[in-house]
Design a protein around this motif. Structure first.
Motif, PDB file in Angstrom:
ATOM      1  N   LEU A  88       0.853  -1.389  -0.083  1.00 31.45           N
ATOM      2  CA  LEU A  88      -0.019   0.073  -0.010  1.00 31.45           C
ATOM      3  C   LEU A  88       0.881   1.182   0.022  1.00 31.45           C
ATOM      4  CD1 LEU A  88      -2.867  -1.057   2.460  1.00 31.45           C
ATOM      5  CD2 LEU A  88      -3.007  -1.007   0.143  1.00 31.45           C
ATOM      6  N   GLU A  89       2.284   1.084   0.461  1.00 31.36           N
ATOM      7  CA  GLU A  89       2.883   2.098   0.322  1.00 31.36           C
ATOM      8  C   GLU A  89       3.363   2.500  -0.975  1.00 31.36           C
ATOM      9  OE1 GLU A  89       6.166   2.932   3.502  1.00 31.36           O
ATOM     10  OE2 GLU A  89       5.475   0.879   4.114  1.00 31.36           O
ATOM     11  N   GLY A  90       3.604   1.547  -2.027  1.00 31.87           N
ATOM     12  CA  GLY A  90       3.790   1.914  -3.136  1.00 31.87           C
ATOM     13  C   GLY A  90       5.301   1.158  -3.553  1.00 31.87           C
ATOM     14  N   TYR A  91       5.579   0.291  -2.845  1.00 32.66           N
ATOM     15  CA  TYR A  91       6.984  -0.653  -3.102  1.00 32.66           C
ATOM     16  C   TYR A  91       6.431  -1.755  -4.076  1.00 32.66           C
ATOM     17  CZ  TYR A  91       9.097   1.713   0.537  1.00 32.66           C
ATOM     18  OH  TYR A  91       9.756   2.887   1.386  1.00 32.66           O
ATOM     19  N   TRP A  92       6.398  -1.580  -5.529  1.00 31.90           N
ATOM     20  CA  TRP A  92       5.881  -2.386  -6.316  1.00 31.90           C
ATOM     21  C   TRP A  92       7.064  -3.064  -7.318  1.00 31.90           C
ATOM     22  CZ3 TRP A  92       1.903   1.782  -7.604  1.00 31.90           C
ATOM     23  CH2 TRP A  92       1.081   1.997  -6.781  1.00 31.90           C
ATOM     24  N   THR A 157       2.100   6.554  -3.393  1.00 34.52           N
ATOM     25  CA  THR A 157       1.052   6.664  -2.582  1.00 34.52           C
ATOM     26  C   THR A 157       1.185   7.763  -1.549  1.00 34.52           C
ATOM     27  OG1 THR A 157       1.427   4.922  -1.164  1.00 34.52           O
ATOM     28  CG2 THR A 157       0.547   4.155  -3.279  1.00 34.52           C
ATOM     29  N   ALA A 158       0.010   8.120  -1.013  1.00 32.53           N
ATOM     30  CA  ALA A 158       0.016   9.072  -0.020  1.00 32.53           C
ATOM     31  C   ALA A 158       0.590   8.393   1.437  1.00 32.53           C
ATOM     32  CB  ALA A 158      -1.411   9.576   0.367  1.00 32.53           C
ATOM     33  N   LEU A 159       0.156   6.935   1.513  1.00 34.58           N
ATOM     34  CA  LEU A 159       0.401   6.477   2.697  1.00 34.58           C
ATOM     35  C   LEU A 159       2.159   6.124   2.897  1.00 34.58           C
ATOM     36  CD1 LEU A 159      -0.257   4.764   5.074  1.00 34.58           C
ATOM     37  CD2 LEU A 159      -0.384   2.566   3.798  1.00 34.58           C
ATOM     38  N   GLY A 160       2.645   5.564   1.654  1.00 35.35           N
ATOM     39  CA  GLY A 160       4.108   5.629   1.524  1.00 35.35           C
ATOM     40  C   GLY A 160       4.925   7.052   1.950  1.00 35.35           C
ATOM     41  N   ASN A 161       4.306   7.877   1.359  1.00 33.14           N
ATOM     42  CA  ASN A 161       5.007   9.182   1.529  1.00 33.14           C
ATOM     43  C   ASN A 161       5.091   9.661   2.984  1.00 33.14           C
ATOM     44  OD1 ASN A 161       6.159   9.898  -1.062  1.00 33.14           O
ATOM     45  ND2 ASN A 161       4.005  10.148  -1.779  1.00 33.14           N
ATOM     46  N   ALA A 162       3.846   9.412   3.525  1.00 28.77           N
ATOM     47  CA  ALA A 162       3.503   9.715   5.041  1.00 28.77           C
ATOM     48  C   ALA A 162       4.613   9.019   5.923  1.00 28.77           C
ATOM     49  CB  ALA A 162       2.100   9.590   5.312  1.00 28.77           C
ATOM     50  N   LEU A 163       4.469   7.840   5.623  1.00 23.10           N
ATOM     51  CA  LEU A 163       5.593   6.935   6.338  1.00 23.10           C
ATOM     52  C   LEU A 163       7.050   7.359   6.199  1.00 23.10           C
ATOM     53  CD1 LEU A 163       3.700   3.324   6.407  1.00 23.10           C
ATOM     54  CD2 LEU A 163       4.089   4.875   8.307  1.00 23.10           C
ATOM     55  N   LEU A 244     -12.302   4.527   2.013  1.00 28.09           N
ATOM     56  CA  LEU A 244     -12.303   5.130   3.581  1.00 28.09           C
ATOM     57  C   LEU A 244     -11.454   4.716   4.356  1.00 28.09           C
ATOM     58  CD1 LEU A 244     -14.013   7.107   5.368  1.00 28.09           C
ATOM     59  CD2 LEU A 244     -15.438   5.317   5.907  1.00 28.09           C
ATOM     60  N   ALA A 245     -11.128   3.500   4.263  1.00 28.61           N
ATOM     61  CA  ALA A 245      -9.912   2.577   5.264  1.00 28.61           C
ATOM     62  C   ALA A 245      -8.699   2.939   4.929  1.00 28.61           C
ATOM     63  CB  ALA A 245     -10.201   1.252   5.211  1.00 28.61           C
ATOM     64  N   TYR A 246      -8.336   3.154   3.587  1.00 25.28           N
ATOM     65  CA  TYR A 246      -7.062   3.594   3.053  1.00 25.28           C
ATOM     66  C   TYR A 246      -6.862   5.155   3.615  1.00 25.28           C
ATOM     67  CZ  TYR A 246      -3.182   5.053   0.076  1.00 25.28           C
ATOM     68  OH  TYR A 246      -1.861   5.551  -0.235  1.00 25.28           O
ATOM     69  N   ARG A 247      -8.030   5.885   3.521  1.00 25.47           N
ATOM     70  CA  ARG A 247      -7.753   7.503   3.940  1.00 25.47           C
ATOM     71  C   ARG A 247      -7.457   7.310   5.482  1.00 25.47           C
ATOM     72  NH1 ARG A 247      -9.016  11.785   0.738  1.00 25.47           N
ATOM     73  NH2 ARG A 247     -10.021  11.152  -1.325  1.00 25.47           N
ATOM     74  N   SER A 248      -8.157   6.502   6.293  1.00 23.04           N
ATOM     75  CA  SER A 248      -7.781   6.330   7.661  1.00 23.04           C
ATOM     76  C   SER A 248      -6.725   5.833   7.847  1.00 23.04           C
ATOM     77  CB  SER A 248      -8.832   5.221   8.467  1.00 23.04           C
ATOM     78  OG  SER A 248     -10.296   5.940   8.035  1.00 23.04           O
ATOM     79  N   ALA A 249      -5.952   5.033   6.887  1.00 26.37           N
ATOM     80  CA  ALA A 249      -4.745   4.349   7.144  1.00 26.37           C
ATOM     81  C   ALA A 249      -3.594   5.670   6.854  1.00 26.37           C
ATOM     82  CB  ALA A 249      -4.331   3.520   5.990  1.00 26.37           C
ATOM     83  N   VAL A 250      -3.850   6.633   6.223  1.00 33.90           N
ATOM     84  CA  VAL A 250      -2.985   7.735   5.707  1.00 33.90           C
ATOM     85  C   VAL A 250      -3.073   8.480   7.180  1.00 33.90           C
ATOM     86  CG1 VAL A 250      -2.429   9.930   4.762  1.00 33.90           C
ATOM     87  CG2 VAL A 250      -3.070   7.640   3.361  1.00 33.90           C
ATOM     88  N   ALA A 251      -3.999   8.872   7.608  1.00 32.08           N
ATOM     89  CA  ALA A 251      -4.400   9.470   8.917  1.00 32.08           C
ATOM     90  C   ALA A 251      -3.639   8.773  10.162  1.00 32.08           C
ATOM     91  CB  ALA A 251      -5.728   9.657   9.492  1.00 32.08           C
ATOM     92  N   ALA A 252      -3.636   7.489  10.302  1.00 29.11           N
ATOM     93  CA  ALA A 252      -2.925   6.773  11.205  1.00 29.11           C
ATOM     94  C   ALA A 252      -1.326   6.938  11.266  1.00 29.11           C
ATOM     95  CB  ALA A 252      -3.681   5.266  11.279  1.00 29.11           C
TER      96      ALA A 252
END
Length: 311
Positions: A88-92, A157-163, A244-252
């Motif tokens: 989900l972070e984008g390591y593909w 991805t937004a999750l990958g960049n946040a982490l 929605l769960a993905y957006r919540s994952a970014v917030a988390a």
């Protein structure tokens, strides 16, 4: 009563993290698919009445068997949690297809970051040189940019960049490489702060698993219901829950990154004490010592010249 309880297990036996991160999403996804099948799909027009009749015919052994199946799937998938988050972070990977998919998504992330940079940049023509504070909008934009985006390279991805932003910036002001030092700092963090970090990590893992589970359930239910247009709202609704769960994952992830920063702020000297290294006299000495320590632990190099052993 949960599905695991029906087969003689409880949250203490399984562990709270496993129950929350693995068992709960798997149970939720299984129940949605089981409902669609019980309603009659894919062989006939699904109906609520048919689902209720099927549910009433189930006995304790049927439910226990379902509980065992859910538990087995949850156990098998649990070790893959880290790989799921990285996906989900984008390591593909670095293959041709991955590169074609990644490039436009990275460009989109770069544009979003640039928009925040422009909002945070003060216009000399309209900014009072004598002002002692930054305008609120610019300050917020800069804070969001630093929390959500690292310096290059960006992930798609937004999750990958946040982490990645958290990994790069936590401890950086002190010269510490968080990726290298975190496994060594974490074991000596006091229980109260460790509980905060673990809670926020569990939130991240739970929402990431929910995202993947709901996406998979949306595909499965769409395959079961594609002949029944009136039921298409179900897979669409499940897909919306995945988003929605993905957006919540970014917030988390943002919340987890904040916990990492706080942990380095408060307990970095405990790490030096645990490594039997002398405490620095000032910020400049701290940065120099921590940079050398990070380099030594990451890739070798000159070892610390002196140790400080507590009596």
């Amino acid at each position: 009563m949960g599905l695991a309880t029906l087969v003689g297990l409880d949250s203490d036996t399984l562990g709270p993290r496993f129950s929350l991160v693995s068992l709960l999403p798997t149970s939720a996804g299984t129940l949605v698919v089981a409902f669609v099948v019980a309603a009659g799909a894919p062989g006939e027009q699904p109906g609520w009445d048919e689902a209720v009749r099927t549910a009433r015919t189930l006995d304790a052994s049927d439910v226990a068997l379902l509980g065992v199946a859910v538990l087995v799937v949850a156990v098998v998938l649990h070790p893959l949690q880290l790989q799921l988050v990285r996906l989900l972070e984008g390591y593909w990977g670095t293959g041709w297809l991955a590169a074609r998919i990644t490039a436009p998504l990275v460009a989109r992330q770069r544009n979003a970051r640039q928009a925040l940079i422009e909002r945070a940049t003060l216009d000399p023509a309209t900014t009072d040189p004598a002002a002692t504070s930054v305008p609120a909008d610019a300050a917020v934009a800069d804070q969001v940019r630093r929390a959500r985006y690292p310096s290059d390279p960006l992930l798609p991805t937004a999750l990958g960049n946040a982490l990645r932003a958290a990994e790069r910036s936590a401890g950086r002001r002190y010269g510490l490489d968080a990726v290298v030092l975190w496994p060594r700092l974490y074991p000596i963090v006091p229980p109260a702060q460790r509980a905060v970090v673990e809670d926020r990590r569990d939130q991240l893992d739970l929402t990431a698993r929910m995202c993947a589970t709901f996406a998979g359930v949306a595909v499965v239910t769409a395959a079961l219901l594609w002949r029944y247009p009136l039921w298409w709202l179900l897979p669409l609704g499940v897909l919306a829950l995945s988003v929605l769960a993905y957006r919540s994952a970014v917030a988390a992830a943002l919340s987890y990154g904040e916990a990492l920063h706080v942990t380095f702020d408060l307990y970095r000297f405990d790490l030096l004490a645990a490594l039997h290294l002398p405490l620095p006299a000032d910020n400049a000495a701290e940065r120099q010592q921590n940079k050398a320590l990070s380099t030594w632990l990451r890739q070798g190099g000159p070892a610390p010249e002196a140790y400080r052993h507590l009596d």
